[in-house]
Design a protein around this motif. Structure first.
Motif, PDB file in Angstrom:
ATOM      1  N   PHE A 172     -16.635  23.424 -15.263  1.00 41.73           N
ATOM      2  CA  PHE A 172     -17.680  22.413 -15.122  1.00 41.73           C
ATOM      3  C   PHE A 172     -17.499  21.286 -16.146  1.00 41.73           C
ATOM      4  O   PHE A 172     -17.733  20.113 -15.829  1.00 41.73           O
ATOM      5  N   THR A 173     -17.081  21.635 -17.360  1.00 42.00           N
ATOM      6  CA  THR A 173     -16.913  20.617 -18.406  1.00 42.00           C
ATOM      7  C   THR A 173     -15.804  19.635 -18.063  1.00 42.00           C
ATOM      8  O   THR A 173     -15.994  18.415 -18.146  1.00 42.00           O
ATOM      9  N   VAL A 174     -14.624  20.161 -17.675  1.00 40.80           N
ATOM     10  CA  VAL A 174     -13.508  19.253 -17.387  1.00 40.80           C
ATOM     11  C   VAL A 174     -13.766  18.447 -16.115  1.00 40.80           C
ATOM     12  O   VAL A 174     -13.301  17.303 -15.998  1.00 40.80           O
ATOM     13  N   TYR A 175     -14.511  19.025 -15.182  1.00 39.99           N
ATOM     14  CA  TYR A 175     -14.844  18.270 -13.971  1.00 39.99           C
ATOM     15  C   TYR A 175     -15.748  17.095 -14.322  1.00 39.99           C
ATOM     16  O   TYR A 175     -15.535  15.960 -13.869  1.00 39.99           O
ATOM     17  N   TYR A 176     -16.754  17.341 -15.141  1.00 40.61           N
ATOM     18  CA  TYR A 176     -17.657  16.269 -15.567  1.00 40.61           C
ATOM     19  C   TYR A 176     -16.904  15.185 -16.340  1.00 40.61           C
ATOM     20  O   TYR A 176     -17.087  13.982 -16.081  1.00 40.61           O
ATOM     21  N   LEU A 177     -16.041  15.588 -17.254  1.00 40.68           N
ATOM     22  CA  LEU A 177     -15.304  14.624 -18.075  1.00 40.68           C
ATOM     23  C   LEU A 177     -14.237  13.864 -17.289  1.00 40.68           C
ATOM     24  O   LEU A 177     -13.764  12.823 -17.737  1.00 40.68           O
ATOM     25  N   SER A 178     -13.848  14.387 -16.120  1.00 38.88           N
ATOM     26  CA  SER A 178     -12.804  13.720 -15.339  1.00 38.88           C
ATOM     27  C   SER A 178     -13.264  12.382 -14.772  1.00 38.88           C
ATOM     28  O   SER A 178     -12.442  11.584 -14.316  1.00 38.88           O
ATOM     29  N   PHE A 179     -14.573  12.102 -14.824  1.00 41.44           N
ATOM     30  CA  PHE A 179     -15.096  10.834 -14.308  1.00 41.44           C
ATOM     31  C   PHE A 179     -15.116   9.733 -15.363  1.00 41.44           C
ATOM     32  O   PHE A 179     -15.556   8.620 -15.080  1.00 41.44           O
ATOM     33  N   ARG A 180     -14.629  10.024 -16.562  1.00 42.60           N
ATOM     34  CA  ARG A 180     -14.580   8.982 -17.586  1.00 42.60           C
ATOM     35  C   ARG A 180     -13.474   7.978 -17.264  1.00 42.60           C
ATOM     36  O   ARG A 180     -12.534   8.281 -16.528  1.00 42.60           O
ATOM     37  N   ASN A 181     -13.579   6.817 -17.831  1.00 42.02           N
ATOM     38  CA  ASN A 181     -12.572   5.781 -17.624  1.00 42.02           C
ATOM     39  C   ASN A 181     -11.236   6.193 -18.232  1.00 42.02           C
ATOM     40  O   ASN A 181     -11.190   6.723 -19.343  1.00 42.02           O
ATOM     41  N   GLY A 182     -10.177   5.944 -17.494  1.00 41.05           N
ATOM     42  CA  GLY A 182      -8.837   6.207 -18.025  1.00 41.05           C
ATOM     43  C   GLY A 182      -8.308   7.596 -17.753  1.00 41.05           C
ATOM     44  O   GLY A 182      -7.170   7.897 -18.121  1.00 41.05           O
ATOM     45  N   ALA A 183      -9.091   8.475 -17.128  1.00 43.09           N
ATOM     46  CA  ALA A 183      -8.618   9.841 -16.850  1.00 43.09           C
ATOM     47  C   ALA A 183      -7.548   9.805 -15.768  1.00 43.09           C
ATOM     48  O   ALA A 183      -7.712   9.145 -14.735  1.00 43.09           O
ATOM     49  N   LEU A 184      -6.445  10.508 -16.002  1.00 43.64           N
ATOM     50  CA  LEU A 184      -5.387  10.617 -15.000  1.00 43.64           C
ATOM     51  C   LEU A 184      -5.692  11.828 -14.132  1.00 43.64           C
ATOM     52  O   LEU A 184      -5.720  12.960 -14.611  1.00 43.64           O
ATOM     53  N   LEU A 185      -5.909  11.605 -12.852  1.00 41.08           N
ATOM     54  CA  LEU A 185      -6.313  12.679 -11.950  1.00 41.08           C
ATOM     55  C   LEU A 185      -5.116  13.314 -11.264  1.00 41.08           C
ATOM     56  O   LEU A 185      -4.061  12.696 -11.128  1.00 41.08           O
ATOM     57  N   ALA A 186      -5.289  14.550 -10.843  1.00 48.54           N
ATOM     58  CA  ALA A 186      -4.263  15.233 -10.051  1.00 48.54           C
ATOM     59  C   ALA A 186      -4.251  14.647  -8.653  1.00 48.54           C
ATOM     60  O   ALA A 186      -5.310  14.365  -8.078  1.00 48.54           O
ATOM     61  N   LEU A 187      -3.071  14.479  -8.094  1.00 46.53           N
ATOM     62  CA  LEU A 187      -2.974  13.890  -6.757  1.00 46.53           C
ATOM     63  C   LEU A 187      -3.664  14.739  -5.699  1.00 46.53           C
ATOM     64  O   LEU A 187      -4.099  14.225  -4.677  1.00 46.53           O
ATOM     65  N   GLY A 188      -3.758  16.041  -5.944  1.00 44.82           N
ATOM     66  CA  GLY A 188      -4.392  16.922  -4.967  1.00 44.82           C
ATOM     67  C   GLY A 188      -5.829  17.252  -5.274  1.00 44.82           C
ATOM     68  O   GLY A 188      -6.454  18.033  -4.552  1.00 44.82           O
ATOM     69  N   GLY A 189      -6.413  16.676  -6.336  1.00 44.96           N
ATOM     70  CA  GLY A 189      -7.762  17.049  -6.749  1.00 44.96           C
ATOM     71  C   GLY A 189      -8.768  15.927  -6.732  1.00 44.96           C
ATOM     72  O   GLY A 189      -9.814  16.018  -7.382  1.00 44.96           O
ATOM     73  N   ASN A 190      -8.472  14.856  -5.981  1.00 46.92           N
ATOM     74  CA  ASN A 190      -9.364  13.702  -5.939  1.00 46.92           C
ATOM     75  C   ASN A 190      -9.805  13.440  -4.504  1.00 46.92           C
ATOM     76  O   ASN A 190      -9.707  12.323  -3.997  1.00 46.92           O
ATOM     77  N   SER A 191     -10.300  14.486  -3.865  1.00 42.47           N
ATOM     78  CA  SER A 191     -10.681  14.384  -2.455  1.00 42.47           C
ATOM     79  C   SER A 191     -12.054  13.772  -2.252  1.00 42.47           C
ATOM     80  O   SER A 191     -12.383  13.281  -1.174  1.00 42.47           O
ATOM     81  N   GLY A 192     -12.892  13.851  -3.279  1.00 48.00           N
ATOM     82  CA  GLY A 192     -14.270  13.398  -3.146  1.00 48.00           C
ATOM     83  C   GLY A 192     -15.225  14.518  -2.793  1.00 48.00           C
ATOM     84  O   GLY A 192     -16.439  14.351  -2.856  1.00 48.00           O
ATOM     85  N   ASN A 193     -14.685  15.684  -2.433  1.00 47.73           N
ATOM     86  CA  ASN A 193     -15.522  16.862  -2.177  1.00 47.73           C
ATOM     87  C   ASN A 193     -15.747  17.577  -3.510  1.00 47.73           C
ATOM     88  O   ASN A 193     -14.803  18.045  -4.135  1.00 47.73           O
ATOM     89  N   TYR A 194     -16.991  17.634  -3.953  1.00 47.31           N
ATOM     90  CA  TYR A 194     -17.285  18.153  -5.286  1.00 47.31           C
ATOM     91  C   TYR A 194     -16.785  19.573  -5.489  1.00 47.31           C
ATOM     92  O   TYR A 194     -16.158  19.888  -6.500  1.00 47.31           O
ATOM     93  N   LEU A 195     -17.068  20.453  -4.534  1.00 51.39           N
ATOM     94  CA  LEU A 195     -16.686  21.857  -4.669  1.00 51.39           C
ATOM     95  C   LEU A 195     -15.171  22.015  -4.729  1.00 51.39           C
ATOM     96  O   LEU A 195     -14.646  22.708  -5.604  1.00 51.39           O
ATOM     97  N   ASP A 197     -12.776  19.767  -5.451  1.00 47.87           N
ATOM     98  CA  ASP A 197     -12.174  19.157  -6.640  1.00 47.87           C
ATOM     99  C   ASP A 197     -12.479  19.969  -7.891  1.00 47.87           C
ATOM    100  O   ASP A 197     -11.638  20.087  -8.784  1.00 47.87           O
ATOM    101  N   TRP A 198     -13.688  20.533  -7.975  1.00 46.84           N
ATOM    102  CA  TRP A 198     -14.042  21.396  -9.112  1.00 46.84           C
ATOM    103  C   TRP A 198     -13.149  22.632  -9.129  1.00 46.84           C
ATOM    104  O   TRP A 198     -12.708  23.086 -10.187  1.00 46.84           O
ATOM    105  N   PHE A 199     -12.865  23.169  -7.964  1.00 49.34           N
ATOM    106  CA  PHE A 199     -12.040  24.376  -7.861  1.00 49.34           C
ATOM    107  C   PHE A 199     -10.567  24.081  -8.145  1.00 49.34           C
ATOM    108  O   PHE A 199      -9.939  24.735  -8.979  1.00 49.34           O
ATOM    109  N   ILE A 200      -9.995  23.103  -7.477  1.00 49.56           N
ATOM    110  CA  ILE A 200      -8.560  22.850  -7.560  1.00 49.56           C
ATOM    111  C   ILE A 200      -8.191  22.125  -8.848  1.00 49.56           C
ATOM    112  O   ILE A 200      -7.052  22.222  -9.330  1.00 49.56           O
ATOM    113  N   GLY A 201      -9.142  21.401  -9.423  1.00 50.78           N
ATOM    114  CA  GLY A 201      -8.880  20.662 -10.651  1.00 50.78           C
ATOM    115  C   GLY A 201      -8.753  19.174 -10.398  1.00 50.78           C
ATOM    116  O   GLY A 201      -7.800  18.724  -9.761  1.00 50.78           O
ATOM    117  N   ARG A 202      -9.708  18.388 -10.886  1.00 46.18           N
ATOM    118  CA  ARG A 202      -9.697  16.952 -10.631  1.00 46.18           C
ATOM    119  C   ARG A 202      -8.793  16.216 -11.615  1.00 46.18           C
ATOM    120  O   ARG A 202      -8.010  15.354 -11.224  1.00 46.18           O
TER     121      ARG A 202
END
Length: 448
Positions: A172-195, A197-202
């Motif tokens: 939950f912590t890393v998912y929340y922090l992944s919305f900060r500016n400048g975060a590099l997201l995983a190509l497979g974890g930025n679907s927009g589906n909260y559940l 992305d939280w599971f696979i890693g945003r």
């Protein structure tokens, strides 16, 4: 505009369109959101079921139906699910691992260049952490006897619960922090589906600064320290429990010695070769979410120690013939596993001491097509499976439950091989088809 990065000496894009740097994920894995929910629920549930289905707490492995009924009606197993002492011990263990990462000297190794042009550095001291820990444990057992190190065995369910809580907090912590500016997201974890992305890693590599320029990378830290080392300690605690039950000055059974040696060697091998994980899919491609958190912190130390836990209360001697066979099977598997990984790592590092043949690709890179890598596309998985079978065989043939590990590993490595093949197909294009025509077998030659 591109500027020179003095630390990494690579080109870094100063300003890049967010949609280009972190595009929306268009493909789901693990069955999408429904599959993510299923795995998130069943993984913790399986940890509890594996323990309750193979434990002296419930009366056997598997327990008799009458024993299961009486256990479910009693409060023993329910009370064992949570213990504040165990929770604080687990938190203390995690803090100890963090402290060792910070204080024990280690080399800083650069990872692969990320798509934003940056290169992260990782501190390599997991092996030293394990040696220090094993030294402290050995000293404690020598001074106070095996009874001093059965806490893990006695609080197994509560420690499972503590590790799951830690996994949830981190996810939950890393998912929340992944919305900060400048975060590099995983190509497979930025679907927009909260559940999902939280599971696979945003976020790809969540980390925090620890004084000056030091970077604590959560994903690589969890991959090799708290879970893997705890797996060894879990085995040792089970061996101590067996020794206490066998009486003063009694030796562990041959089966218990074998499982501790086999799995201890496997863990120490991974820690000694810590830097090699930096090129693995978990680090370079996957984001860090609940899947990796619960896998590293809970699943590895508590499901992989199933054989040792069974042998603690079901004390079977293998005898010399079966001991020799199991030892040989594990040794051959380890030889294939280690040789294949060493050949891959040295070749990837620009060296080729064995004069391995390779296929030149249009990308300019080469694919090994001789040695073990000429026999299958994943020979290290082949060796892994042989070792997995040997570990299960240390329990003899008294119960099918202790063979859960080999069944799980077949599914895990088959799925991972399929994911890797798909990544390589996208990466190499037609060259990958040429490679597959030369190296036909995916894992085990002439079988699969």
């Amino acid at each position: 505009m591109v500027s020179a990065d003095k630390e990494n000496k690579v080109a870094v894009v100063d300003k890049k369109d967010e949609a280009t740097l972190n595009p929306k994920s268009t493909k789901f894995e693990f069955g999408g959101p429904i599959g993510a929910l299923g795995v998130s629920v069943t993984t913790p549930l399986m940890l509890y079921l594996l323990h309750l289905g193979c434990s002296d707490l419930t009366g056997g492995c598997p327990p008799p139906l009458l024993s299961i009924s009486s256990t479910l009606k009693s409060e023993r197993w329910w009370d064992a699910l949570w213990d504040w002492n165990a929770f604080f011990v687990y938190c203390g263990w995690y803090a100890y691992c963090c402290l060792c990462w910070r204080l024990i000297p280690g080399d800083w190794v650069k990872g692969t260049v990320m798509r934003n042009g940056q290169t992260k550095e990782y501190k390599m001291n997991a092996f030293a952490t394990a040696l220090l820990t094993l030294g402290l444990v050995a000293g404690t057992i020598y001074r106070y006897g095996p009874l001093s190190f059965i806490f893990i065995y006695d609080h197994y369910l509560a420690l499972i619960s503590a590790s799951i809580v830690m996994s949830l907090v981190q996810a939950f912590t890393v998912y929340y922090l992944s919305f900060r500016n400048g975060a590099l997201l995983a190509l497979g974890g930025n679907s927009g589906n909260y559940l999902y992305d939280w599971f696979i890693g945003r976020e790809l590599n969540p980390s925090c600064a620890w004084l000056d320029r030091m970077k604590f990378d959560l994903k690589t830290f969890n991959e090799l320290r708290p879970g893997l080392i705890l797996w060894m300690l879990n085995d040792i605690s089970c061996m101590c429990e067996q020794m206490v039950r066998r009486g003063r000055h009694a030796w562990p059974t041959d089966s218990m010695i074998l499982i501790n040696v086999f799995q201890g060697l496997y863990v120490l091998d991974a820690l000694w070769n810590e830097s090699t994980i930096l090129t693995q899919m978990d680090i370079t491609t996957d984001g860090f979410g609940f899947m990796l958190a619960v896998g590293d912190l809970a699943w590895v130390p508590f499901s992989y120690a199933l054989q040792a836990r069974y042998l603690a209360f079901s004390q079977h001697e293998l005898g010399w013939p079966l001991t020799i066979f199991v030892f040989a099977l594990n040794s051959i598997g380890y030889y294939i596993f280690r040789t294949a990984n060493t050949d891959k790592d040295t070749f990837r590092g620009g060296k080729n001491p064995k004069n391995l043949k390779s296929l030149k690709t249009k990308r300019g890179t080469e694919l090994i097509i001789s040695g073990f890598w000429g026999m299958s596309r994943h020979p290290n998985y082949w060796g892994d499976l042989m070792m997995a079978l040997a570990w299960c065989m240390t329990t003899g043939f008294h119960t099918p439950i202790t063979y859960f590990y080999i069944v799980f590993f077949v599914i895990l490595l088959t799925h991972r091989a399929m994911r890797d093949d798909e990544q390589c197909r996208k990466k190499y294009g037609d060259d990958w088809n040429k490679y597959k025509a030369i190296v036909r077998w995916r894992i085990i030659p002439y079988i699969y």
